[in-house]
Design an enzyme around this catalytic site. Sequence first.
Site, short mmCIF file in Angstrom:
data_model
loop_
_atom_site.label_atom_id
_atom_site.label_comp_id
_atom_site.label_asym_id
_atom_site.label_seq_id
_atom_site.Cartn_x
_atom_site.Cartn_y
_atom_site.Cartn_z
N GLU A 231 0.54 -1.17 0.05
CA GLU A 231 0.18 0.16 -0.25
C GLU A 231 0.87 1.16 -0.02
O GLU A 231 1.61 1.43 1.00
CB GLU A 231 -1.03 0.00 1.13
N LYS A 249 -8.91 -0.85 0.72
CA LYS A 249 -9.80 -1.21 1.61
C LYS A 249 -10.80 -2.31 0.81
O LYS A 249 -11.07 -2.07 -0.41
CB LYS A 249 -10.87 -0.22 1.86
#
Length: 432
Positions: A231, A249
């Site tokens: 990420e 997410k």
Amino acid sequence: MSSPIQVETVHAWVEPRAVACGLRAHPGLVCLLSDGEQKGRQSWIGAGPDRIQVIETDDGAFNALKDSEMHHHVVGLASYDSGARAATGAREPVWPDLMLARYAALLRFDHDRQQVVAIGLGSDAESARVECDRALQWLRMAEEAGTPVAPSEAFVAETSDQTYCDAVADVVARIGAGELFQANIARAWTGTLRPLGDPFDVFLRLARTRGAPYAAFWQIGDRAIVSNSPELFLSWDRALNRIETRPIKGTRGRDPDPQRDRALIDDLVASAKDQAENLMIVDLMRNDLARVCLPGSVTVDALFAVETHPTVHHLVSTVSGTPRPETTPAELLAATFPPGSITGAPKHQAMRVIAQHEAPRGPWCGSLFLLDDAGGLTASVLIRTASFERAGAHWSWRTLAGAGIVADSDPLLELAETEVKIRALREALVGT
């Protein structure tokens, strides 16, 4: 202080993992190892920093980046708790708020061009050339290494499965009562490496078979981290004058059967729950970027894109903006830290709820960042990350995995998601 002089030399491709192996005994070794795919296109290696700054506790820790000697060739680690303190109150820190190291010599590996650039930084051309030559010597020290044996015997949960499920249920109830919309709740595991075991062994085990866009190893003295993060927290491309963030997410574990694996992707893409979870954090990150970007410049460039990694599929969105002319890296980090994807919404209330269910997180879900030779910034979110501390001859470690809790979260499913997320690190540490 006048601007430093920089000298560069282009060299033929050498595998960064081999270079890292040759330097594993060097103090201050840093390896920012991209998988060379998706969004991570450059790797960086350095050793022997000429300046180190460790800030134990300071609410304005990012101000250290305003130091004129900490503008370029700087690696930094901001702990999650340094950013959460304002919301959660004073908590005993388990890791310094900010660690910084400046590297006069660095290697930049360009995966697209298959070349390596040795970079030297100095007060004059001669000293910069010396540092550039030092970096070139590292390429000659490259050595191939096999996969080390798993260096840790035990992988011990700090709390029970039921405790985690109870925490999830409590957050769901708080969301139902209107206290917040989402919170990322984590669970932790700890252990000790065997005699002669080393955090670098964990890094090698991850880097060989489970490369990630923002994989990293960094050791400063008796502290080290190993990260296999997929990420991006922040990137600041100075040439394009563009800031970008890519929050993750939405997660599904991989399946070895191609048809079932494809079905998992389809399920993730169609999930209203995961889309809602992702969208909340996109809105949060838009708000955070707007604090330092020109009005009207913050845009959502991609929503719910699927990224596939060795053990998981993720939903990833992209938000970008144009920084105000006076913005500095310190201001950008201060305005957005900790990352919204691992706190929740509203951010401050989510951090207060997290603090009621978790011990201090330390480096996990903080950020490891690089201020590069062009003045650009790349900062990862320290998920899929283990932190190590040495006492005497032994290294102890701690790692966490979390899940975003929303109104319709099922505690058992969220528990299972943490198991999926920790799988690669567990295998790297204990082999199973």
